[in-house]
Motif scaffolding. Structure first.
Motif, short mmCIF file in Angstrom:
data_model
loop_
_atom_site.label_atom_id
_atom_site.label_comp_id
_atom_site.label_asym_id
_atom_site.label_seq_id
_atom_site.Cartn_x
_atom_site.Cartn_y
_atom_site.Cartn_z
N ARG A 65 -17.59 15.06 -40.96
CA ARG A 65 -16.43 15.49 -40.18
C ARG A 65 -16.72 16.83 -39.49
O ARG A 65 -15.87 17.73 -39.45
CB ARG A 65 -15.20 15.62 -41.07
CG ARG A 65 -14.68 14.31 -41.64
CD ARG A 65 -13.27 14.48 -42.17
NE ARG A 65 -12.80 13.28 -42.81
CZ ARG A 65 -11.57 13.15 -43.32
NH1 ARG A 65 -10.72 14.16 -43.24
NH2 ARG A 65 -11.21 12.03 -43.89
N GLU A 66 -17.91 16.96 -38.99
CA GLU A 66 -18.37 18.15 -38.26
C GLU A 66 -18.54 19.38 -39.15
O GLU A 66 -18.84 20.47 -38.65
CB GLU A 66 -17.43 18.49 -37.10
CG GLU A 66 -17.22 17.34 -36.12
CD GLU A 66 -18.53 16.83 -35.53
OE1 GLU A 66 -19.40 17.65 -35.22
OE2 GLU A 66 -18.67 15.60 -35.39
N LYS A 67 -18.38 19.24 -40.46
CA LYS A 67 -18.56 20.36 -41.37
C LYS A 67 -20.01 20.39 -41.85
O LYS A 67 -20.56 19.36 -42.24
CB LYS A 67 -17.63 20.24 -42.58
CG LYS A 67 -16.14 20.34 -42.26
CD LYS A 67 -15.77 21.74 -41.86
CE LYS A 67 -14.27 21.90 -41.69
NZ LYS A 67 -13.55 21.93 -42.99
N PRO A 68 -20.65 21.57 -41.85
CA PRO A 68 -22.03 21.66 -42.33
C PRO A 68 -22.10 21.61 -43.85
O PRO A 68 -21.16 21.99 -44.56
CB PRO A 68 -22.49 23.02 -41.81
CG PRO A 68 -21.23 23.83 -41.72
CD PRO A 68 -20.16 22.86 -41.33
N GLY A 69 -23.22 21.14 -44.37
CA GLY A 69 -23.42 21.08 -45.80
C GLY A 69 -23.64 22.45 -46.41
O GLY A 69 -23.98 23.41 -45.72
N PHE A 70 -23.44 22.52 -47.72
CA PHE A 70 -23.64 23.79 -48.43
C PHE A 70 -24.04 23.51 -49.88
O PHE A 70 -23.85 22.41 -50.39
CB PHE A 70 -22.38 24.66 -48.39
CG PHE A 70 -21.22 24.13 -49.20
CD1 PHE A 70 -20.93 24.67 -50.45
CD2 PHE A 70 -20.43 23.09 -48.74
CE1 PHE A 70 -19.87 24.20 -51.21
CE2 PHE A 70 -19.36 22.60 -49.48
CZ PHE A 70 -19.08 23.16 -50.72
N VAL A 71 -24.62 24.53 -50.51
CA VAL A 71 -24.99 24.47 -51.92
C VAL A 71 -23.98 25.28 -52.71
O VAL A 71 -23.63 26.40 -52.31
CB VAL A 71 -26.41 25.03 -52.15
CG1 VAL A 71 -26.77 24.98 -53.63
CG2 VAL A 71 -27.43 24.27 -51.31
N VAL A 72 -23.48 24.74 -53.81
CA VAL A 72 -22.48 25.46 -54.61
C VAL A 72 -23.05 26.78 -55.12
O VAL A 72 -24.26 26.93 -55.33
CB VAL A 72 -21.99 24.61 -55.79
CG1 VAL A 72 -21.24 23.39 -55.30
CG2 VAL A 72 -23.15 24.20 -56.69
N THR A 73 -22.16 27.73 -55.33
CA THR A 73 -22.59 29.09 -55.67
C THR A 73 -23.31 29.17 -57.01
O THR A 73 -24.14 30.06 -57.22
CB THR A 73 -21.38 30.04 -55.68
OG1 THR A 73 -20.40 29.56 -56.60
CG2 THR A 73 -20.76 30.14 -54.30
N ASP A 74 -22.99 28.26 -57.93
CA ASP A 74 -23.63 28.31 -59.25
C ASP A 74 -24.87 27.41 -59.32
O ASP A 74 -25.29 27.00 -60.40
CB ASP A 74 -22.65 27.97 -60.36
CG ASP A 74 -21.93 26.65 -60.17
OD1 ASP A 74 -22.10 26.03 -59.09
OD2 ASP A 74 -21.20 26.23 -61.08
N LEU A 75 -25.46 27.13 -58.15
CA LEU A 75 -26.72 26.40 -58.10
C LEU A 75 -27.70 27.19 -57.22
O LEU A 75 -28.42 26.64 -56.40
CB LEU A 75 -26.51 24.98 -57.55
CG LEU A 75 -27.62 23.96 -57.78
CD1 LEU A 75 -27.91 23.75 -59.26
CD2 LEU A 75 -27.27 22.62 -57.13
#
Length: 216
Positions: A65-75
């Protein structure tokens, strides 16, 4: 197969990696990437070795939905998760993974339960980097309530035991530390190895191939 499997042809996958700037980021020339894709392996995924292109570098290129991926803060140690013996990758800058499956039939199994079943079926669990490559080439594979774990990647602790976290890729609800701006974004997170989740399958492939020497 439990998810759409019509991957783009290998030459198209190569061009996407080049266009995104990921070939350059992996210190590969466009010609090197194109050469690896000039082989006759239908339905294969082209993957850059994790030593060249780690998970943290790939995640922001995912889109939902046009949102970029991310890595969770605790990883924050995501790039320290390495392929397990059952998911050994070729010693090649670029390689192929064949016959991808999202593993929906294993939903509500724990990673500890699913790994023996995947191996007994003659398959190999996808690593996190492989799962990210899959979604770069075929974003529609990531569906709400039908996401997947990548248990081919685990973190080995100093005492030789495996960290209990197992990486997965799903769609954020934008709650908690994810933040509202990440609602609907592809999320690289983790689950405990002994826990079950009804909305997470276990991604796998048939085999990994070094493209060098394959028919062209």
């Amino acid at each position: 197969m439990s998810a759409p499997t019509a991957l783009p042809p290998l030459p198209d996958q190569a061009e996407r990696l080049i266009a995104l700037g990921l070939a350059e980021r992996a210190d590969l020339t466009a010609e090197e990437v194109r050469r690896a894709a000039r082989t006759d392996v239908p339905g294969a995924l082209l993957v850059v070795h994790p030593d060249r292109l780690p998970a943290s570098a790939l995640a922001p290129y995912l889109r939902h939905r046009e949102k970029p991926g991310f890595v969770v803060t605790d990883l924050g140690d995501v790039d320290e998760f390495r392929p397990i013996p059952e998911a050994a990758v070729p010693d090649s800058a670029l390689y192929l993974v064949t016959d991808l499956d999202r593993g929906d039939h294993l939903a509500n199994w724990s990673p500890d339960e699913a790994l023996p079943d995947v191996v007994a079926a003659g398959r190999t669990p996808l690593t996190l980097v492989e799962g990210l490559h899959w979604l770069l080439q075929q974003p529609e594979v990531l569906e709400r309530n039908h996401c997947f774990m990548t248990i081919g990647s685990r973190l080995c602790k100093a005492d030789g035991r495996l960290d209990a976290r197992t990486p997965a890729i799903w769609i954020s609800n934008g709650t908690g530390r994810d933040g509202a701006t990440n609602r609907h974004a592809p999320k690289v997170g983790w689950c405990w190895a002994g826990n079950r989740h009804t909305w997470l399958g276990f991604a796998s492939g048939a085999r990994r191939l070094d493209p060098v020497g394959l028919p062209r």
